[in-house]
Motif scaffolding. Sequence first.
Motif, PDB file in Angstrom:
ATOM      1  N   ARG A  22      25.485  67.307  30.678  1.00 49.77           N
ATOM      2  CA  ARG A  22      24.892  68.366  29.865  1.00 49.77           C
ATOM      3  C   ARG A  22      25.549  69.700  30.188  1.00 49.77           C
ATOM      4  NH1 ARG A  22      20.155  66.260  27.682  1.00 49.77           N
ATOM      5  NH2 ARG A  22      19.363  64.413  28.781  1.00 49.77           N
ATOM      6  N   MET A  23      25.798  70.484  29.128  1.00 54.06           N
ATOM      7  CA  MET A  23      26.428  71.792  29.277  1.00 54.06           C
ATOM      8  C   MET A  23      25.717  72.787  28.353  1.00 54.06           C
ATOM      9  SD  MET A  23      30.431  72.781  28.832  1.00 54.06           S
ATOM     10  CE  MET A  23      30.979  74.472  29.121  1.00 54.06           C
ATOM     11  N   PRO A  24      25.420  74.007  28.850  1.00 56.98           N
ATOM     12  CA  PRO A  24      25.700  74.532  30.199  1.00 56.98           C
ATOM     13  C   PRO A  24      24.717  73.989  31.217  1.00 56.98           C
ATOM     14  CG  PRO A  24      24.571  76.170  28.891  1.00 56.98           C
ATOM     15  CD  PRO A  24      24.823  75.016  27.970  1.00 56.98           C
ATOM     16  N   PRO A  26      36.465  64.523  39.578  1.00 56.91           N
ATOM     17  CA  PRO A  26      36.736  64.914  38.181  1.00 56.91           C
ATOM     18  C   PRO A  26      36.190  66.288  37.832  1.00 56.91           C
ATOM     19  CG  PRO A  26      35.122  63.151  38.292  1.00 56.91           C
ATOM     20  CD  PRO A  26      35.685  63.284  39.660  1.00 56.91           C
ATOM     21  N   LEU A  27      35.091  66.692  38.460  1.00 56.73           N
ATOM     22  CA  LEU A  27      34.544  68.029  38.199  1.00 56.73           C
ATOM     23  C   LEU A  27      35.441  69.113  38.782  1.00 56.73           C
ATOM     24  CD1 LEU A  27      30.792  67.273  39.007  1.00 56.73           C
ATOM     25  CD2 LEU A  27      31.804  67.585  36.735  1.00 56.73           C
ATOM     26  N   GLN A  28      35.953  68.881  39.983  1.00 54.73           N
ATOM     27  CA  GLN A  28      36.844  69.864  40.598  1.00 54.73           C
ATOM     28  C   GLN A  28      38.182  69.922  39.850  1.00 54.73           C
ATOM     29  OE1 GLN A  28      37.004  68.409  44.612  1.00 54.73           O
ATOM     30  NE2 GLN A  28      35.166  69.518  45.269  1.00 54.73           N
ATOM     31  N   PHE A  29      38.687  68.770  39.442  1.00 54.72           N
ATOM     32  CA  PHE A  29      39.981  68.742  38.767  1.00 54.72           C
ATOM     33  C   PHE A  29      39.920  69.478  37.424  1.00 54.72           C
ATOM     34  CE2 PHE A  29      43.307  66.910  36.145  1.00 54.72           C
ATOM     35  CZ  PHE A  29      44.387  66.877  37.014  1.00 54.72           C
ATOM     36  N   SER A  30      38.830  69.310  36.696  1.00 57.37           N
ATOM     37  CA  SER A  30      38.685  69.958  35.381  1.00 57.37           C
ATOM     38  C   SER A  30      38.061  71.346  35.467  1.00 57.37           C
ATOM     39  CB  SER A  30      37.847  69.075  34.458  1.00 57.37           C
ATOM     40  OG  SER A  30      36.568  68.878  35.004  1.00 57.37           O
ATOM     41  N   GLN A  31      37.794  71.822  36.694  1.00 61.17           N
ATOM     42  CA  GLN A  31      37.210  73.145  36.912  1.00 61.17           C
ATOM     43  C   GLN A  31      35.852  73.295  36.210  1.00 61.17           C
ATOM     44  OE1 GLN A  31      40.127  76.018  35.670  1.00 61.17           O
ATOM     45  NE2 GLN A  31      41.662  75.336  37.167  1.00 61.17           N
ATOM     46  N   LYS A  86      29.195  73.985  36.356  1.00 60.21           N
ATOM     47  CA  LYS A  86      29.017  74.402  34.966  1.00 60.21           C
ATOM     48  C   LYS A  86      28.273  73.371  34.135  1.00 60.21           C
ATOM     49  CE  LYS A  86      33.340  77.063  34.973  1.00 60.21           C
ATOM     50  NZ  LYS A  86      34.653  77.244  34.298  1.00 60.21           N
ATOM     51  N   VAL A  87      28.093  72.159  34.666  1.00 63.28           N
ATOM     52  CA  VAL A  87      27.430  71.087  33.921  1.00 63.28           C
ATOM     53  C   VAL A  87      26.416  70.411  34.836  1.00 63.28           C
ATOM     54  CG1 VAL A  87      29.380  70.648  32.373  1.00 63.28           C
ATOM     55  CG2 VAL A  87      29.244  69.437  34.560  1.00 63.28           C
ATOM     56  N   ASP A  88      25.462  69.746  34.209  1.00 64.24           N
ATOM     57  CA  ASP A  88      24.491  68.918  34.922  1.00 64.24           C
ATOM     58  C   ASP A  88      24.785  67.453  34.602  1.00 64.24           C
ATOM     59  OD1 ASP A  88      23.279  71.151  35.913  1.00 64.24           O
ATOM     60  OD2 ASP A  88      21.696  71.201  34.376  1.00 64.24           O
ATOM     61  N   ILE A  89      24.570  66.597  35.595  1.00 59.93           N
ATOM     62  CA  ILE A  89      24.919  65.181  35.454  1.00 59.93           C
ATOM     63  C   ILE A  89      23.705  64.338  35.795  1.00 59.93           C
ATOM     64  CG2 ILE A  89      26.364  63.316  36.340  1.00 59.93           C
ATOM     65  CD1 ILE A  89      28.517  65.403  36.900  1.00 59.93           C
ATOM     66  N   GLY A  99      32.651  57.495  34.310  1.00 58.26           N
ATOM     67  CA  GLY A  99      31.766  57.987  33.250  1.00 58.26           C
ATOM     68  C   GLY A  99      31.768  59.502  33.154  1.00 58.26           C
ATOM     69  N   ILE A 100      31.813  60.197  34.307  1.00 62.54           N
ATOM     70  CA  ILE A 100      31.868  61.664  34.290  1.00 62.54           C
ATOM     71  C   ILE A 100      33.164  62.139  33.648  1.00 62.54           C
ATOM     72  CG2 ILE A 100      32.013  63.708  35.757  1.00 62.54           C
ATOM     73  CD1 ILE A 100      30.173  62.315  37.742  1.00 62.54           C
ATOM     74  N   ALA A 101      34.276  61.521  34.034  1.00 62.92           N
ATOM     75  CA  ALA A 101      35.572  61.934  33.488  1.00 62.92           C
ATOM     76  C   ALA A 101      35.633  61.711  31.983  1.00 62.92           C
ATOM     77  CB  ALA A 101      36.691  61.175  34.198  1.00 62.92           C
ATOM     78  N   MET A 102      35.132  60.577  31.506  1.00 61.07           N
ATOM     79  CA  MET A 102      35.163  60.304  30.069  1.00 61.07           C
ATOM     80  C   MET A 102      34.249  61.258  29.305  1.00 61.07           C
ATOM     81  SD  MET A 102      37.357  57.917  29.560  1.00 61.07           S
ATOM     82  CE  MET A 102      36.971  57.292  27.926  1.00 61.07           C
ATOM     83  N   SER A 103      33.129  61.656  29.907  1.00 58.24           N
ATOM     84  CA  SER A 103      32.212  62.576  29.224  1.00 58.24           C
ATOM     85  C   SER A 103      32.764  63.990  29.187  1.00 58.24           C
ATOM     86  CB  SER A 103      30.850  62.566  29.922  1.00 58.24           C
ATOM     87  OG  SER A 103      30.277  61.283  29.900  1.00 58.24           O
ATOM     88  N   LEU A 104      33.502  64.393  30.217  1.00 59.65           N
ATOM     89  CA  LEU A 104      34.032  65.755  30.271  1.00 59.65           C
ATOM     90  C   LEU A 104      35.088  66.016  29.205  1.00 59.65           C
ATOM     91  CD1 LEU A 104      34.366  66.354  34.126  1.00 59.65           C
ATOM     92  CD2 LEU A 104      32.712  67.376  32.554  1.00 59.65           C
TER      93      LEU A 104
END
Length: 394
Positions: free
Chosen positions: A285-287, A314-319, A323-326, A345-350
């Motif tokens: 979810r964003m923001p 994946p969160l650190q790599f995409s900065q 900024k999002v909730d998981i 799953g996080i990477a595909m959702s981002l």
Amino acid sequence: MALRVFGLNLVKTNRSVLQNVCKTGATPTQQTVAPYATEVTVQASPAAVQKQKVSKAMKAYLKRANEHDEFMKTQHLEFQIGKRHLANMMGADPETFTQQDIDEAIEYLFPSGLFDKKARPAMKSPDEVFPARKAAEFDETGRPFHSMFYTGNPNFFQLLHDIVQETNKIHELEERLLRRGNTPDENQKLDTTGFQLMPKDQLELLLVESIADIEYSNFVNSMERLIALPYAYKSKEFIERFLKPLMDQSKQLEIPKPRIDEQGRQYITTYECLRKTARADVTVRMPGTGKISINGQDIFYFPEEKCREQLLFPLQFSQMLGKVDIEANVEGGGPSGQSGAIRWGIAMSLRSFVDQEMIESMRLAGLLTRDYRIRERKKFGQEGARRKYTWKKR
């Protein structure tokens, strides 16, 4: 076709002439023999002439070619019959049933517990399944068509020859322009960013020849020297034939559009996140504020630090960290499998919250690639999957 045979009609030859020849030991002169020379005409059939011309190599090739044609004809017929039956089962029109419809029908009709798509049955056109065959490289008399036939790989060495020719043309053009005082145009410089040279297996399919690793290395070195030239854009069409875009795979992946929840936030849910025997579904979810929920617990659901690092990478790599909730629900498998499933799953959702350039960077980093590895089973008569029982002499 008439064959003319000149000989002596010994039946009509004068005995006295032959006796004189034998007594004197002289050789019969042209005047002596000429009156008795006769012209014999033999009419040869076209089939006999054709049989004499066709070489053994050509016969063997024609036999193999006919067998291959008959085989491909049978395979095409069976493919059309299978496609028609499959279309009838799906209630579709067989005439407009495409390859994509075939794949979707097989996935629907053959549910499987195997999550690897390669384990499912497939039905492809025979032209895709069976490799292409070379055409005849020699004529009926056995003379090769190609000037580099005896090199073993004529198509490959012809390609190297063409690369050298293109390189020499560019060198000549550069010398002429330098004499006139012209310099290369930086705006027209050939940009190969996002492209790579054709892999070895695809090059072999293009050439219809098997090449060694050192030969492919020579091809890569020759192409890199050609691309590095300042006027390489003059041979752009030739170079593009052997370039493969890197972004094709990411463009083919359909990126879902975010939905809006009750609180007005965008969210994406990815189902069937698999790793080993673990299965998970992940919602981003964003923001957000960086909150992570796993089966109703926080990130310390995983006691091991390496598992938590897997989730955050994946969160650190995409900065996108903070900024999002998981929210993730996971079951089956162990900590490593569960963390790997949630990470994918996080990477595909981002993908729905970052730009195309970041998606390509994530793909190159391996974040968008499914890990199909599973535990290898134990074998009968062995201590483990690979380990053998200790051999004892006594």
